[in-house]
Design an enzyme around this catalytic site. Structure first.
Site, mmCIF file in Angstrom:
data_model
loop_
_atom_site.group_PDB
_atom_site.id
_atom_site.type_symbol
_atom_site.label_atom_id
_atom_site.label_comp_id
_atom_site.label_asym_id
_atom_site.label_seq_id
_atom_site.Cartn_x
_atom_site.Cartn_y
_atom_site.Cartn_z
ATOM 1 N N HIS A 106 0.846 -1.194 0.000
ATOM 2 C CA HIS A 106 0.000 0.000 0.000
ATOM 3 C C HIS A 106 0.879 1.241 0.000
ATOM 4 O O HIS A 106 1.848 1.341 0.763
ATOM 5 C CB HIS A 106 -0.889 0.012 1.253
ATOM 6 C CG HIS A 106 -1.673 1.275 1.426
ATOM 7 N ND1 HIS A 106 -1.559 2.077 2.538
ATOM 8 C CD2 HIS A 106 -2.572 1.885 0.617
ATOM 9 C CE1 HIS A 106 -2.360 3.123 2.404
ATOM 10 N NE2 HIS A 106 -2.978 3.038 1.248
ATOM 11 N N SER A 107 0.570 2.194 -0.877
ATOM 12 C CA SER A 107 1.223 3.504 -0.889
ATOM 13 C C SER A 107 2.747 3.370 -1.041
ATOM 14 O O SER A 107 3.215 2.714 -1.975
ATOM 15 C CB SER A 107 0.818 4.263 0.374
ATOM 16 O OG SER A 107 1.098 5.634 0.261
ATOM 17 N N TYR A 108 3.529 3.957 -0.118
ATOM 18 C CA TYR A 108 4.989 3.807 -0.166
ATOM 19 C C TYR A 108 5.385 2.331 -0.162
ATOM 20 O O TYR A 108 6.445 1.962 -0.695
ATOM 21 C CB TYR A 108 5.640 4.542 1.014
ATOM 22 C CG TYR A 108 7.041 4.060 1.303
ATOM 23 C CD1 TYR A 108 8.121 4.533 0.556
ATOM 24 C CD2 TYR A 108 7.277 3.099 2.288
ATOM 25 C CE1 TYR A 108 9.403 4.057 0.794
ATOM 26 C CE2 TYR A 108 8.556 2.623 2.525
ATOM 27 C CZ TYR A 108 9.611 3.093 1.779
ATOM 28 O OH TYR A 108 10.873 2.602 2.004
ATOM 29 N N LEU A 133 3.080 3.282 -4.859
ATOM 30 C CA LEU A 133 4.168 3.710 -5.722
ATOM 31 C C LEU A 133 4.711 2.522 -6.509
ATOM 32 O O LEU A 133 4.809 1.406 -5.979
ATOM 33 C CB LEU A 133 5.301 4.319 -4.891
ATOM 34 C CG LEU A 133 4.965 5.567 -4.062
ATOM 35 C CD1 LEU A 133 6.205 6.023 -3.300
ATOM 36 C CD2 LEU A 133 4.434 6.693 -4.937
ATOM 37 N N HIS A 248 -7.545 6.928 0.442
ATOM 38 C CA HIS A 248 -6.232 6.291 0.357
ATOM 39 C C HIS A 248 -5.969 5.316 1.504
ATOM 40 O O HIS A 248 -5.308 4.299 1.307
ATOM 41 C CB HIS A 248 -5.156 7.382 0.329
ATOM 42 C CG HIS A 248 -3.767 6.865 0.135
ATOM 43 N ND1 HIS A 248 -3.339 6.276 -1.045
ATOM 44 C CD2 HIS A 248 -2.691 6.852 0.968
ATOM 45 C CE1 HIS A 248 -2.079 5.925 -0.924
ATOM 46 N NE2 HIS A 248 -1.655 6.257 0.281
#
Length: 266
Positions: A106-108, A133, A248
């Site tokens: 998830h995300s980073y 990302l 998010h």
């Protein structure tokens, strides 16, 4: 009352029948192994309810915390790089002897997931990016952010994080509903080691490593920092690209949404 062998065995059978409904439900479905990798400022704790939901369906779930964050925040240092975080996740595979894994970032967390998929391709069954990302070889997290965002984050890290960490943004940066769930979330966030945003990922294969990949973009609202990676995912041949009208950090207010999503992948 006299307890004999038959009575004891009957008690064991009754106890087994009283297991959680999710476990019984999983009898008819194949159990999967998930490794869930959190994003910036987070920790393995963020998956608490998602992991519980998947385990209730009979799946195995691992939620590593990357160095310098969560319960490992006491290890925060300038020396932590993206390779440190890739090593953190890869070590779970090694020590738990994990294979046929649904690897989720998830995300980073997409940075570590991409590196692990490249290293341990034969142990992974499916890669899932949750609004994450996507680096290619040589990319840093800073280079795949929208123009100007990296400079702004470096500035705040220097002014408020002693040049060591990205300070935790205020509650307004996390568009999830106010309430106990968001309070729980905000209390556990920790400054994120800036070295992980400055150091490049080195890959031997394109992102995804030729594995089955699902990218899920969260669009309500769409976080600007992730947009270049969403565009990269949409352009990837063979990847499944989906959009969900959720915030998010949806795993905090609506973990059941993520459970349903992941249970249907891989």
């Amino acid at each position: 009352m006299t307890v004999n062998r038959r009575t004891a065995l009957a008690g064991v059978s009754l106890a087994a029948a009283a297991l959680a409904p999710g476990a019984a439900q999983a009898q008819g479905a194949a159990s999967k192994t998930y490794v869930l990798v959190h994003g910036a400022y987070g920790g393995g704790w963020i998956w608490r309810d998602v992991a519980a939901g998947l385990r209730g369906r009979g799946h195995r779930v691992f939620t590593p915390t990357q160095t310098g964050l969560g319960e490992r925040s006491h290890l925060l240092s300038r020396q932590i790089t993206v390779d440190t975080h890739i090593d953190d996740v890869a070590s779970v595979f090694a020590f738990e002897d994990l294979r046929d894994v649904v690897l989720v970032g998830h995300s980073y967390g997409g940075m570590a997931v991409t590196g692990v998929a490249d290293r341990l391709t034969d142990r992974i069954r499916h890669v899932v990016y949750l609004d994450a990302l996507i680096p290619e070889t040589g990319d840093t997290a800073f280079t795949i952010l929208p123009a100007g965002m990296a400079d702004a984050r470096r500035k705040v890290a220097l002014e408020q994080g002693a040049g060591v960490a990205l300070p935790v943004p205020g509650p307004e940066a996390f568009p999830i509903p106010a309430g106990p769930a968001k309070d729980w979330f905000m209390q556990r966030l920790r400054p994120h080691p800036i070295g992980t945003y400055e150091s490049p990922v080195r890959l031997s294969k394109p992102a995804g490593a030729g594995l089955p990949v699902t990218y899920v973009a969260y669009t309500n609202p769409a976080l600007a920092a992730i947009e270049p990676s969403r565009q990269r995912a949409r352009a990837k041949s063979g990847w499944t690209y989906r959009e969900l009208a959720v915030p998010h950090d949806v795993e905090v207010p609506h973990p059941e949404t993520v459970v349903e999503l992941l249970a249907g992948i891989g």
